[in-house]
Design a protein around this motif. Structure first.
Motif, PDB file in Angstrom:
ATOM      1  N   THR A  20       0.884  -1.158  -0.008  1.00 46.93           N
ATOM      2  CA  THR A  20      -0.444   0.205  -0.107  1.00 46.93           C
ATOM      3  C   THR A  20       0.855   1.242  -0.141  1.00 46.93           C
ATOM      4  O   THR A  20       0.592   1.967  -0.670  1.00 46.93           O
ATOM      5  CB  THR A  20      -0.986   0.077   1.238  1.00 46.93           C
ATOM      6  N   ASN A 101      -8.734   4.799  -4.007  1.00 50.30           N
ATOM      7  CA  ASN A 101      -8.015   5.773  -3.153  1.00 50.30           C
ATOM      8  C   ASN A 101      -7.355   7.403  -3.333  1.00 50.30           C
ATOM      9  O   ASN A 101      -7.751   8.204  -2.904  1.00 50.30           O
ATOM     10  CB  ASN A 101      -6.314   4.972  -2.846  1.00 50.30           C
ATOM     11  N   PHE A 110      -2.746   5.436   3.036  1.00 45.34           N
ATOM     12  CA  PHE A 110      -2.736   4.332   2.951  1.00 45.34           C
ATOM     13  C   PHE A 110      -2.645   3.673   4.053  1.00 45.34           C
ATOM     14  O   PHE A 110      -1.660   4.215   4.956  1.00 45.34           O
ATOM     15  CB  PHE A 110      -1.340   3.839   2.051  1.00 45.34           C
TER      16      PHE A 110
END
Length: 541
Positions: A20, A101, A110
Motif C-alpha cells: 500500500t 484511494n 494509505f
C-alpha cells in the motif's frame, strides 16, 4: 556503552515496503519521456491528463493515476479514477485500489493493513501477489525467514514481469543472505536491460553478491542519453555513482550523484548521506535540505539528526525507519545506539530482544548494550539480585577472554559493574583499559564513549577523579568529532553542576542545553597545581 560501527557498508538495494505504501511511489509509474521543463511534475500531470481526456482508455487512466501518485495534484485524477471504477471488470486489482484511494483524495495516507486483514484478504484473493508480498514481509519481521522466502516466491510467480515485484523479490533474497540468487534473478530477466529501476537493483545486488554487473554498459548508456523522467533515473544514477566512487573516480561519481538528486527517492537520500559520512563524498548537493524536505526519508533523517547531536529527533526518525523496515537489523542497531545515549534503558533492552527474535540468536554488540542498560538503570540490587549480577559478571569475563570486536565494550561494561556493585577504583582501571584498547584499534568514537561513561560513574560516586575524568571525556569527544558523543558530555556538564538532579538529567526526556543557550560557554577547563579542573561559569544554564 554502545560501540555501533557506523562505517558498515551500504548498498543501493531496493526498499521492501508494504504494498500500500509502495503503490504511491514512482516505482509503479510507467517509463515516460521527461517533460520540459525537466522535473516539472505539474507539466507531466497536464500532459497525461490531456492524453486521457482526448482518448479515454484504461492505459491512459493508469498513466494519470500513476503520475498523480507522486504529486500534490491528486484531485486532478477524479475523472481517471471514475473511469477505472466504472470499468472495474476490465481493471487490474492494483489499479482499482489506486483509483479508489485517488477518489478519496488520500493516496499518501494509505492505512497499513493488519496481518489479520491481510490473511483474510488472501483467503479471498489467493492470486493477489501484493498480498503475498505483505505476508512475506510480516513473516520476515517475526524471524520466520524460510516461510517468508516461500511466500515471496509465490508473489513473484504470480507477477514475474512486474518491476516492483522483481525488485522486491531480489531485495528479499539479499535480506536472506542470498545475494547470488538476487543478482541472477535480475541479470537473467529480459526486462532488466530496458528498465532503469531494474538495472539499479542489478548493480546493487552484484555488489552484494561480489559479482560483476551484467548491465554496466547499458546503465551508463541510459544515463547518457536519458529519455525518461529524472525520477526514474534517480536510483540508477546513484548506484552507478557509488560504484564509480569505490573505483576512485570521484569527479564522475559527483556528477552522477547530482543527477540522482534531481528527483531523489528516499533510498537515494540515505545512500548519498551514507557516502558523505563514510566515503568522504563532499556535499555541495544541498543534501541536508533535500533530506529535511522529504516526507519519508526516515533513515537519512535519523543519520542527519545524529550528526547534529539532536538525539531526541534522531530516535523518532529511527523508530519511523524501524516501522518502515521492521524486518531489518540496521534500524534497530541505530535505535540501540541512540537509546544508550538518551539513557533510555527500556528501549535499549527491547531492541536487543527484537534483534534476537529476528535472527534467532542474541547479537553480541546489542547484548553488550543490553547489559549496559541493565547496570545503568539502577534497578538491580546487590542484595536481592546477586545471582543475576554474578551471571552478568561471568558473561562479561567470558566476552573479554574470547576477544573479538566487542572485547573493549565488555571491559567497559565490567568497569561499570564494579563502579555500581564492586570497587570504584577497579571500575576506573577497567574503563582506562577499555579506552586504551579502543584507541589501539583506532575506534576513536568508542574510546570517547568509554571515557564519557567513566566520567559519569566518577561524578555519580563523587570520586576525586571526577574532574579529571570529565576533562578526558571532553577532549576525546571533541577529537572524535562526534556530536552524538558531545550530547552526552553536555549531560555530564549539567550533572557535575547539579549532582542532586541525576535522575532528571540521566533520563530520555532531558535536553542538555536549551536552544538559546547552545552558543554560550558554560564552563572552562583550567590547570591548577598540576591538575585539570573544570570551572563552571554558572550552576544554571
Amino acid at each position: 556503552m554502545s560501540l555501533l560501527n557506523h562505517k558498515s557498508v551500504r548498498r543501493m538495494v531496493p526498499r521492501w515496503r508494504a504494498s500500500t505504501s509502495a503503490m504511491s511511489s514512482m516505482e509503479f509509474a510507467s517509463l515516460k519521456a521527461a517533460v520540459q521543463p525537466s522535473g516539472n511534475i505539474s507539466a507531466q500531470v497536464a500532459e497525461v491528463t490531456k492524453d486521457f481526456m482526448e482518448t479515454p482508455s484504461m492505459g491512459n487512466a493508469a498513466e494519470v493515476l500513476s503520475t498523480l501518485a507522486v504529486s500534490e495534484f491528486r484531485e486532478a485524477g477524479a475523472d481517471a479514477a471514475n473511469y477505472v471504477l466504472s470499468h472495474s471488470a476490465h481493471a487490474p486489482q492494483l489499479l482499482l485500489e489506486l483509483a479508489r484511494n485517488t477518489r478519496r483524495n488520500s493516496l499518501t495516507n494509505f492505512r497499513q493493513k493488519s496481518v489479520k486483514e491481510t490473511r483474510q484478504l488472501l483467503r479471498l484473493h489467493p492470486d493477489n501477489p501484493m498480498l503475498w508480498s505483505d505476508i512475506a514481509r510480516h513473516l520476515a519481521t517475526i524471524g520466520k525467514k524460510a516461510e517468508a522466502r516461500r511466500a515471496m516466491m509465490t508473489a513473484f510467480h504470480l507477477a514475474p514481469n512486474h518491476r516492483w515485484m522483481l525488485r522486491t523479490t531480489a531485495r528479499v533474497m539479499a535480506h536472506l543472505d542470498d545475494g547470488v540468487s538476487a543478482h541472477k534473478l535480475l541479470a537473467n530477466h529480459p526486462r532488466t536491460r530496458f528498465d532503469p529501476w531494474l538495472m539499479a537493483a542489478e548493480l546493487a545486488c552484484a555488489q552484494v553478491a561480489g559479482r560483476a554487473p551484467k548491465f554496466w554498459k547499458q546503465a551508463n548508456d541510459m544515463l547518457k542519453w536519458g529519455g525518461v523522467a529524472p525520477a526514474h533515473l534517480s536510483e540508477l544514477a546513484t548506484a552507478v555513482g557509488m560504484m564509480e566512487l569505490e573505483g576512485g573516480k570521484r569527479k564522475n561519481a559527483r556528477k552522477l550523484v547530482h543527477m540522482g538528486l534531481i528527483a531523489p527517492t528516499e533510498n537515494v537520500l540515505a545512500q548519498v548521506f551514507w557516502a558523505k559520512e563514510n566515503k568522504h563524498l563532499n556535499d555541495g548537493f544541498g543534501l541536508d535540505a533535500l533530506v529535511s524536505s522529504s516526507v519519508d526519508a526516515f533513515e537519512a533523517e535519523c543519520q542527519l539528526s545524529i550528526g547534529k547531536g539532536n538525539l531526541q529527533d534522531a530516535v523518532k526518525f529511527a523508530q519511523g525507519w524501524n516501522e518502515d523496515e521492521p524486518f531489518a537489523s540496521r534500524p534497530k542497531y541505530e535505535l540501540s545506539y541512540i537509546a544508550c545515549l538518551l539513557d533510555d534503558y527500556e528501549l535499549t533492552e527491547k531492541t536487543a530482544d527484537d534483534i534476537a527474535r529476528l535472527n534467532g540468536a542474541r547479537d553480541p554488540t546489542l547484548e553488550m548494550n543490553s547489559i549496559f542498560a541493565r547496570l545503568s538503570s539502577g534497578k538491580l540490587s546487590k542484595e536481592e539480585d546477586s545471582e543475576a549480577l554474578a551471571k552478568i559478571h561471568d558473561q562479561l569475563q567470558l566476552a573479554i577472554s574470547s576477544g573479538g570486536l566487542d572485547q573493549y565494550h565488555a571491559i567497559a561494561n565490567l568497569g561499570l559493574w564494579h563502579y555500581r556493585y564492586g570497587e570504584a577504583l577497579q571500575g576506573r582501571e577497567l574503563y582506562q583499559l577499555a579506552i586504551a584498547a579502543a584507541q589501539k584499534s583506532h575506534q576513536h568514537n568508542s574510546a570517547a564513549l568509554a571515557a564519557t561513561f567513566a566520567a559519569r560513574e566518577a561524578i555519580l560516586k563523587m570520586e576525586p577523579s571526577a574532574n579529571e575524568d570529565l576533562v578526558r571525556a571532553i577532549k576525546l569527544s571533541t577529537a572524535s568529532a562526534s556530536n552524538a558523543g558531545k550530547f552526552y558530555v553536555q549531560k555530564l556538564e549539567r550533572l557535575i553542576a547539579e549532582p542532586g538532579e541525576a535522575k532528571r538529567i540521566l533520563s530520555p526526556d532531558f535536553r542538555p542545553l536549551r536552544p538559546e543557550a547552545t552558543a554560550q560557554k558554560t564552563m572552562r577547563i583550567e590547570r591548577t597545581d598540576g591538575k585539570y579542573v573544570i570551572m563552571l561559569t554558572s550552576s544554571k544554564l
